[in-house]
Motif scaffolding. Sequence first.
Motif, PDB file in Angstrom:
ATOM      1  N   THR A 199       2.747   7.231  10.126  1.00 11.58           N
ATOM      2  CA  THR A 199       2.498   5.793  10.177  1.00 11.58           C
ATOM      3  C   THR A 199       2.816   5.191  11.545  1.00 11.58           C
ATOM      4  O   THR A 199       2.576   4.010  11.759  1.00 11.58           O
TER       5      THR A 199
ATOM      6  N   GLU B 175      -2.495   1.454   9.338  1.00  8.13           N
ATOM      7  CA  GLU B 175      -1.444   2.234   8.656  1.00  8.13           C
ATOM      8  C   GLU B 175      -0.923   3.393   9.495  1.00  8.13           C
ATOM      9  O   GLU B 175       0.047   4.036   9.133  1.00  8.13           O
TER      10      GLU B 175
ATOM     11  N   THR C 153       6.372   6.806  -0.129  1.00  6.58           N
ATOM     12  CA  THR C 153       6.424   5.355  -0.011  1.00  6.58           C
ATOM     13  C   THR C 153       5.949   4.847   1.346  1.00  6.58           C
ATOM     14  O   THR C 153       6.318   3.761   1.766  1.00  6.58           O
ATOM     15  N   ASN C 154       5.151   5.646   2.039  1.00  8.20           N
ATOM     16  CA  ASN C 154       4.346   5.109   3.137  1.00  8.20           C
ATOM     17  C   ASN C 154       3.040   5.885   3.181  1.00  8.20           C
ATOM     18  O   ASN C 154       2.975   7.011   2.675  1.00  8.20           O
TER      19      ASN C 154
ATOM     20  N   ARG D  32      -1.494   0.424   0.866  1.00  6.26           N
ATOM     21  CA  ARG D  32      -0.058   0.606   1.091  1.00  6.26           C
ATOM     22  C   ARG D  32       0.669   1.014  -0.182  1.00  6.26           C
ATOM     23  O   ARG D  32       0.468   0.403  -1.226  1.00  6.26           O
TER      24      ARG D  32
ATOM     25  N   PHE E 165       4.082   1.194  -0.128  1.00  2.63           N
ATOM     26  CA  PHE E 165       5.468   0.847   0.164  1.00  2.63           C
ATOM     27  C   PHE E 165       6.215   0.533  -1.135  1.00  2.63           C
ATOM     28  O   PHE E 165       5.622   0.102  -2.119  1.00  2.63           O
ATOM     29  N   GLU E 166       7.531   0.703  -1.088  1.00  6.15           N
ATOM     30  CA  GLU E 166       8.366   0.325  -2.233  1.00  6.15           C
ATOM     31  C   GLU E 166       8.052  -1.113  -2.637  1.00  6.15           C
ATOM     32  O   GLU E 166       8.029  -2.001  -1.782  1.00  6.15           O
TER      33      GLU E 166
ATOM     34  N   ARG F 169       5.475  -2.699  -3.296  1.00  4.80           N
ATOM     35  CA  ARG F 169       4.254  -3.336  -2.800  1.00  4.80           C
ATOM     36  C   ARG F 169       3.420  -3.917  -3.947  1.00  4.80           C
ATOM     37  O   ARG F 169       2.870  -4.997  -3.864  1.00  4.80           O
TER      38      ARG F 169
END
Lengths: 198, 468
Positions: free
Chosen positions: B193, B225, B292-293, B429, B431-432, B434
């Motif tokens: 990322t 990203e 988580t990315n 995404r 992400f946590e 998201r």
Amino acid sequence: MSIEKFITLKSPCVPLPIENVDTDQIIPARFLKATTRDGFGENLFRDWRYDKQNQPVSDFVLNNSLYSGKILVAGKNFGSGSSREHAAWAIHDYGFKVVVSSFFADIFKNNALNNGLLPVQVSEGFLKKIFNEIQKDTKVLVEVNLENQTITILSTGEKESFEINNYKKECLLNGYDDIDYLLSIKDKIVEFEQSRTV
Amino acid sequence: MGKTLFDKVWDSHVVTQIEGGPSVLYIDRHLIHEVTSPQAFAGLDQRGIQVFRPQNTVATPDHNVPTLDQHLSIKDQLSRIQVNKLTENTKKHGIQLFGLTHKYQGIVHVIGPELGLTQPGMTIVCGDSHTSTHGAFGSVAFGIGTSEVEMVLATQCILQPKPKKMRITINGKLGKGVTSKDIILYIISKISTSGATGYFVEYAGSAFTGLSMEGRMTVCNMTIEMGARGGLIAPDEVTFEYIKGREYAPKGKDWDKKLEYWKSLKTDKDAVFDKELVYDAADIEPMITYGTNPGMGKGITGSIPSLSELQETERPTFQKSMKYMNFEPGSKLIGKPVDYVFLGSCTNGRIEDLRAFANFVKGKKKADSITAWIVPGSKQVEKQAKEEGIDKILEEAGFEFRQPGCSACLAMNEDKIPEGKYAVSTTNRNFEGRQGPGARTMLASPLTAAAVAITGKITDPREFLAEV
């Protein structure tokens, strides 16, 4: 209008040794519904800071009274993801003036600089040293000098210089605002518009 | 020395260059939405100034909007205030608004291209990182913060340091079941990322030129990203064909003139990039993320990395991610149970994505254990899908076809994945949190999402395609 000036800062640090801290962690999307710039600090790192019952998560660094200060020190690739300036607002509103990392996402860096929050990019090695020193003494002081572009760990005297473009440096040192500058060259912008062929 | 496509577009928009500092870059097209614009308008009010070139800005509400009953007042008070603020601000400053019930409303990065607002050679910005989407047309398009939104409103310019240039070339033929989403997830999994931070990326090679405009948009969309400011693809006949005849596309003599210019928008043979990466299309399989990315992705037949495959410094972040996802390092991806499927967003909410999903599920049934939300990217996509009977196919297969908006991609409206649930999502995404606090997201293509929706678990879509 002017932004807050930044010249030098001497402060203890708040360590966040996590990599790829994205802007959704800094300020989750559900808190972006405000129409003003104020109050985002309350929800800074919301889902790491509070549990489901809105109780503080005791082992998260912002809830640990051993740590305080105006310098946030984070793992590499800080501020990746969304362009939300709310992330910079939240960090600044919480009380931080500097974020130190070994790598920053581009948009976050611009957003921070536009709000008087100084992103200081250091080497991996220096970042590790700061984390080590904080581990030894949670109150260790770090000094950031924008004029000289240096960051110093005061307990050991170790120092590294950091990059910032001259324009942004002048803006921060003097509190100049980008929009004032752009408005001052409006004639040039109009001239540019008139000179275009396609 | 020759110039890259990026140089050509960027350089022709530099009003002036500040020594030792950023360029003053002129912006052709400015897109705004309800979340990142109110503070910018407030800034103009504080300064007592008007919008400089209101005709160059277009607005639509998308992030906050409900995807059901859009004709009713928005229930969430804060969302409603934000959306109303956009209406107020655009009215006050004479900016074109495609409001919630307008036939052109939709996700800002879906409506720009479909209205012909997005054109080759333009500079395009929006207070949203996925503005990179518009690079698919050979424009320099990137996301900005709210202070920069205010700059554009006030002066039609922003201050930007010129990024470095990277070219990513992929030649060869994509395998069956491999889509544009898999290409971009593959690249991010290779370079991480932050692999393109500081760069503007040009995509070249047959794997990209062979894509439709929708496919190219998916690739450029997720360029952010990997940390890049944006990504672009040289315009060609596919691009021109897409733009021609659209609402805001140039017409008549203006079209001829623009077309001639657009055809010149290519990287010169002797141009030099700061970095070049080359991959082979044949190496790409359907991709899915496990962490988580968006860089934490793998070919769907693969396994999550085990700790021993990672460098020591990477392990704490990886372990935090595995804990959040409740996945075992080293475990197989195929067969993991899934609870939710989301099709939509500025990444994969276009008509082609709906067609791919609908073709796949046609005559099949959604797994009982799956909750699925199908959200079109815009009112026009919704209308076209209905004209093509896609809504009927989806309903017959057990899916709910909703109204346009960003929806569960970032869960600012009611469309939230519940805590602890697994979602296979066509968004950008993972992400946590998201897609909602505690939600566990796995990114994939519309085809893979369709396969998962049918089986209820991580499934290689090629298993079904082989039957045909």
